[in-house]
Enzyme design. Structure first.
Site, PDB file in Angstrom:
ATOM      1  N   TYR A  90      -2.439  -1.216   1.565  1.00 52.21           N
ATOM      2  CA  TYR A  90      -3.570  -0.959   2.466  1.00 52.21           C
ATOM      3  C   TYR A  90      -3.579  -1.855   3.705  1.00 52.21           C
ATOM      4  CZ  TYR A  90      -5.862  -4.911   0.032  1.00 52.21           C
ATOM      5  OH  TYR A  90      -6.154  -6.140  -0.511  1.00 52.21           O
ATOM      6  N   GLU A  91      -2.739  -2.886   3.711  1.00 51.60           N
ATOM      7  CA  GLU A  91      -2.664  -3.744   4.894  1.00 51.60           C
ATOM      8  C   GLU A  91      -1.801  -3.129   5.996  1.00 51.60           C
ATOM      9  OE1 GLU A  91      -2.665  -8.231   3.896  1.00 51.60           O
ATOM     10  OE2 GLU A  91      -1.811  -7.274   2.113  1.00 51.60           O
ATOM     11  N   SER A 217      -2.432  -3.137  -6.358  1.00 51.48           N
ATOM     12  CA  SER A 217      -1.141  -3.818  -6.191  1.00 51.48           C
ATOM     13  C   SER A 217      -0.225  -3.472  -7.354  1.00 51.48           C
ATOM     14  CB  SER A 217      -1.369  -5.335  -6.091  1.00 51.48           C
ATOM     15  OG  SER A 217      -2.002  -5.825  -7.269  1.00 51.48           O
ATOM     16  N   HIS A 252     -15.427  -7.831  -2.900  1.00 52.58           N
ATOM     17  CA  HIS A 252     -14.291  -8.738  -3.021  1.00 52.58           C
ATOM     18  C   HIS A 252     -14.755 -10.120  -3.479  1.00 52.58           C
ATOM     19  CE1 HIS A 252     -10.195 -10.004  -2.517  1.00 52.58           C
ATOM     20  NE2 HIS A 252     -10.514 -10.932  -1.641  1.00 52.58           N
TER      21      HIS A 252
END
Length: 280
Positions: A90-91, A217, A252
C-alpha cells in the site's frame, strides 16, 4: 530496481559485518519485525545496524512503527539478520516491495526466515495480545511478487507453495511455546492490500474462505523466500478483533498499543526458540 540489487546490498552488509563482527560471522537466520515489534532487535548482542537507505533495493518505510533498519548480531546464541520494519504494497512500491531484501537475506547465508507481524483476528476467542503461529496463507493482494521475468539465479519460474510455513520449524515453535507456558494459537493468514482496514462484509467473506487472521504484509516476503529456498516460520501478534467482531473502532494507534503488549510474550518465545535452534 536493478536485478543486481540483492548482490550489491549483500556486499555492503558483508563488509560492515566483517568490520564490526569479524570475518567469520555467518548469519544463520533472518527476522522481519512488524509494527511495534522492533524492541526485539534491542535484545541482540554484538550487533551492527545498517539503514535501509544504505542498501540497494530495500524499501524506505513511510509507516510509524517501522524503523527501516537492518541489525546484524547474535540472538540467544544464533547469528541473526534482523529487519526492523518492512515495506508494504500500500505504500506504492508494488508487489515486489520485499523481494530484493529477502533475496539479500538468502545471499547472506540465512537458512530460514522468521516473519512477525501485527494482525487482526477473525476468531472471537483469539483476542488482542494473543499470538498465532501461521500455518498457511491466502493471497488476497492483486497478484504475486513473482510476476514478471524470472531470475533463475534465485529460483525456478514455477515453484511449490506447499509447506510454505515449514511444519518442522512450526512444531519446534509450538513445543517451545508449551515449555514456556505461552499460549500459541495456529491459523491461516490472509493478506489484504490496505491501507484502509477491511469492511465487515470482507471479514465475513475471509472467514468463509478459511482465514483466521488478516494483515497487510507477510505474503510479499514469504513468496520470494520460498522461491529462493528459504524456509519460513511466522507469528502474528493479534492487535484487535477484525472489523465487525468488536464494538471498538480500529486504528493504527490501537495496532501499536496491542503489538507492544503481545511483543512481551513474543520476545520471550523467540528467545527460547532461538536457544533451541542453537542446540541443533
Amino acid at each position: 530496481m536493478s536485478n543486481n540489487s540483492p548482490f550489491q546490498a549483500a556486499a555492503i552488509v558483508r563488509a560492515r559485518m566483517s568490520a564490526a563482527l569479524g570475518a567469520d560471522f555467518a548469519p544463520r537466520a533472518a527476522l522481519i519485525l512488524g509494527s511495534g515489534l522492533g524492541v526485539l532487535a534491542e535484545q541482540m548482542t554484538d550487533s551492527v545496524a545498517i539503514g535501509f537507505d544504505e542498501l540497494p533495493g530495500f524499501p524506505i518505510s513511510t509507516v510509524h512503527g517501522h524503523a527501516g533498519q537492518m541489525v546484524v548480531g547474535t540472538l540467544a546464541g544464533v547469528p541473526v539478520v534482523c529487519l526492523k520494519g518492512r515495506g508494504h504494497f500500500y505504500e506504492g512500491y508494488g508487489l515486489g516491495v520485499m523481494t530484493s531484501a529477502v533475496r539479500t537475506l538468502k545471499l547472506l547465508g540465512c537458512e530460514f526466515l522468521f516473519v512477525t507481524n501485527a494482525a487482526g483476528s477473525l476468531r472471537p476467542e483469539v483476542d488482542a495480545g494473543s499470538l498465532v503461529a501461521l500455518s498457511d496463507h491466502i493471497n488476497f493482494l492483486p497478484g504475486t511478487p513473482m510476476i514478471g521475468p524470472n531470475d533463475e539465479r534465485f529460483g525456478p519460474r514455477f515453484f511449490s507453495m506447499a509447506n510454505a510455513y515449514d511444519a518442522d520449524l512450526r512444531k519446534l515453535l509450538q513445543d517451545t511455546a508449551a515449555a514456556q507456558n505461552i499460549t500459541l494459537h495456529e491459523g491461516v493468514y490472509i493478506a489484504y492490500a490496505g491501507p484502509n482496514f477491511e469492511t465487515p462484509a470482507e471479514i465475513r467473506a475471509f472467514g468463509r474462505l478459511g482465514a483466521d487472521v488478516v494483515g497487510m504484509s507477510v505474503v510479499p516476503e514469504v513468496v520470494p523466500a520460498r522461491h529462493c529456498g528459504l524456509k519460513v516460520v511466522g507469528v502474528s501478534v493479534i492487535t484487535n478483533l477484525a472489523e465487525g467482531l468488536s464494538p471498538f473502532p480500529l486504528s493504527h494507534e490501537q495496532t501499536l498499543k496491542y503489538a507492544a503488549i503481545g511483543a512481551e510474550s513474543l520476545v520471550k518465545l523467540i528467545h527460547a526458540y532461538f536457544e533451541n535452534i542453537a542446540k541443533n
